[in-house]
Design a protein around this motif. Structure first.
Motif, short mmCIF file in Angstrom:
data_model
loop_
_atom_site.label_atom_id
_atom_site.label_comp_id
_atom_site.label_asym_id
_atom_site.label_seq_id
_atom_site.Cartn_x
_atom_site.Cartn_y
_atom_site.Cartn_z
N ARG A 1 99.35 2.19 -4.26
CA ARG A 1 98.42 1.78 -5.89
C ARG A 1 96.77 2.80 -5.55
O ARG A 1 96.09 2.35 -5.79
CB ARG A 1 97.92 0.76 -5.52
N LYS A 2 97.11 3.47 -4.96
CA LYS A 2 96.03 4.73 -4.54
C LYS A 2 95.50 4.66 -6.64
O LYS A 2 96.11 5.37 -6.66
CB LYS A 2 96.24 5.50 -3.94
N ARG A 3 93.94 5.37 -6.10
CA ARG A 3 93.42 5.93 -7.79
C ARG A 3 92.52 6.68 -7.75
O ARG A 3 91.54 6.44 -7.50
CB ARG A 3 92.90 4.45 -8.95
N ASP A 4 93.12 7.89 -8.13
CA ASP A 4 91.51 8.74 -7.30
C ASP A 4 90.81 9.00 -8.21
O ASP A 4 90.07 9.69 -8.62
CB ASP A 4 92.40 10.19 -6.58
N LYS A 5 91.82 9.28 -9.79
CA LYS A 5 91.00 9.15 -10.54
C LYS A 5 91.70 8.40 -12.12
O LYS A 5 92.74 8.13 -11.17
CB LYS A 5 91.03 10.63 -11.27
N ARG A 6 91.22 7.59 -13.07
CA ARG A 6 91.39 7.32 -14.11
C ARG A 6 92.39 7.24 -14.90
O ARG A 6 92.65 8.32 -14.60
CB ARG A 6 90.09 6.00 -14.57
N PHE A 7 93.15 6.71 -15.06
CA PHE A 7 94.41 6.80 -16.41
C PHE A 7 93.80 7.32 -17.04
O PHE A 7 93.05 7.12 -17.84
CB PHE A 7 95.58 6.09 -15.98
N PRO A 8 94.48 8.57 -18.08
CA PRO A 8 93.43 8.84 -19.25
C PRO A 8 93.86 7.76 -20.63
O PRO A 8 93.54 7.99 -22.37
CB PRO A 8 93.80 9.95 -20.17
N TRP A 9 94.81 6.60 -20.37
CA TRP A 9 94.73 6.28 -21.27
C TRP A 9 94.34 4.35 -21.17
O TRP A 9 94.04 4.17 -19.49
CB TRP A 9 96.38 5.76 -21.94
N GLY A 10 94.54 3.48 -21.86
CA GLY A 10 94.15 2.09 -22.25
C GLY A 10 92.65 2.10 -20.81
O GLY A 10 91.62 2.44 -21.16
N ASP A 11 92.60 0.80 -20.56
CA ASP A 11 91.39 0.79 -19.48
C ASP A 11 91.61 1.73 -18.10
O ASP A 11 90.62 1.41 -16.75
CB ASP A 11 91.13 -0.87 -18.50
N GLY A 12 92.16 2.29 -18.00
CA GLY A 12 92.17 3.31 -16.97
C GLY A 12 93.15 2.96 -15.18
O GLY A 12 93.39 3.84 -14.41
N ASN A 13 93.27 1.51 -15.67
CA ASN A 13 93.48 1.32 -14.61
C ASN A 13 95.49 1.10 -14.24
O ASN A 13 95.66 1.03 -13.06
CB ASN A 13 93.25 0.26 -13.59
N LYS A 14 95.88 0.62 -15.04
CA LYS A 14 97.46 0.46 -15.33
C LYS A 14 98.38 1.68 -15.81
O LYS A 14 97.26 2.96 -16.41
CB LYS A 14 97.42 -0.59 -16.26
N THR A 15 99.04 2.32 -15.31
CA THR A 15 99.92 3.03 -15.43
C THR A 15 100.81 3.07 -17.38
O THR A 15 100.35 2.33 -17.71
CB THR A 15 101.12 3.20 -14.77
N LEU A 16 101.39 4.25 -17.39
CA LEU A 16 102.00 4.36 -18.73
C LEU A 16 102.49 2.72 -19.54
O LEU A 16 102.73 2.34 -19.93
CB LEU A 16 102.62 5.62 -18.84
N PHE A 17 103.92 2.67 -18.16
CA PHE A 17 104.71 1.79 -18.26
C PHE A 17 104.74 0.41 -17.83
O PHE A 17 105.00 -0.20 -16.57
CB PHE A 17 106.01 2.71 -18.36
N HIS A 18 103.00 0.61 -17.67
CA HIS A 18 103.14 -1.31 -16.70
C HIS A 18 102.98 -2.28 -17.30
O HIS A 18 103.30 -2.76 -18.41
CB HIS A 18 101.13 -1.13 -17.25
N ASN A 19 104.20 -3.19 -16.11
CA ASN A 19 104.40 -4.75 -16.34
C ASN A 19 104.21 -5.42 -15.82
O ASN A 19 104.13 -5.32 -14.95
CB ASN A 19 106.03 -4.72 -16.01
#
Length: 107
Positions: A77-95
């Motif tokens: 669960r390493k986050r080097d940069k934010r995701f471009p959707w939502g709050d930037g911390n959750k993956t695209l298909f986050h459950n």
């Protein structure tokens, strides 16, 4: 190659015309094979699919629905940069029930 194909087609067509049928496929006798596959589909394949679906449903009902224990490994669960959707911390298909964030589960 084309001449061989033409000879075979002519021979098959002339045989079917001599027998009084309307085409080469009418002499092949596929009725028994079609009946066999229809019976196999209705009496073997469809019941097998239904049994597998019932088995899967019952196993899923008895399965515990709790997420596994969260262990904060550094390499997961390493986050080097934010995701471009939502709050930037959750993956695209986050459950939220099965996918942990770097800090742990959301509940």
């Amino acid at each position: 190659m084309a001449s061989i194909m033409n000879r075979l087609l002519r021979r098959n067509l002339s045989t079917s015309l001599r027998l009084g049928v309307e085409g080469p496929s009418a002499t092949a006798g596929h009725d028994g094979g079609m009946d066999l596959w229809r019976k196999l589909s209705f009496f073997v394949a469809f019941p097998a699919v239904i049994l597998c679906a019932v088995h899967t449903y019952l196993r899923e009902q008895s399965h515990p629905h709790e997420p596994p224990e969260f262990i904060p490994y550094e390499h997961l669960r390493k986050r080097d940069k934010r995701f471009p959707w939502g709050d930037g911390n959750k993956t695209l298909f986050h459950n939220p029930h099965t996918n942990a964030l770097p800090s742990g589960y959301e509940h």
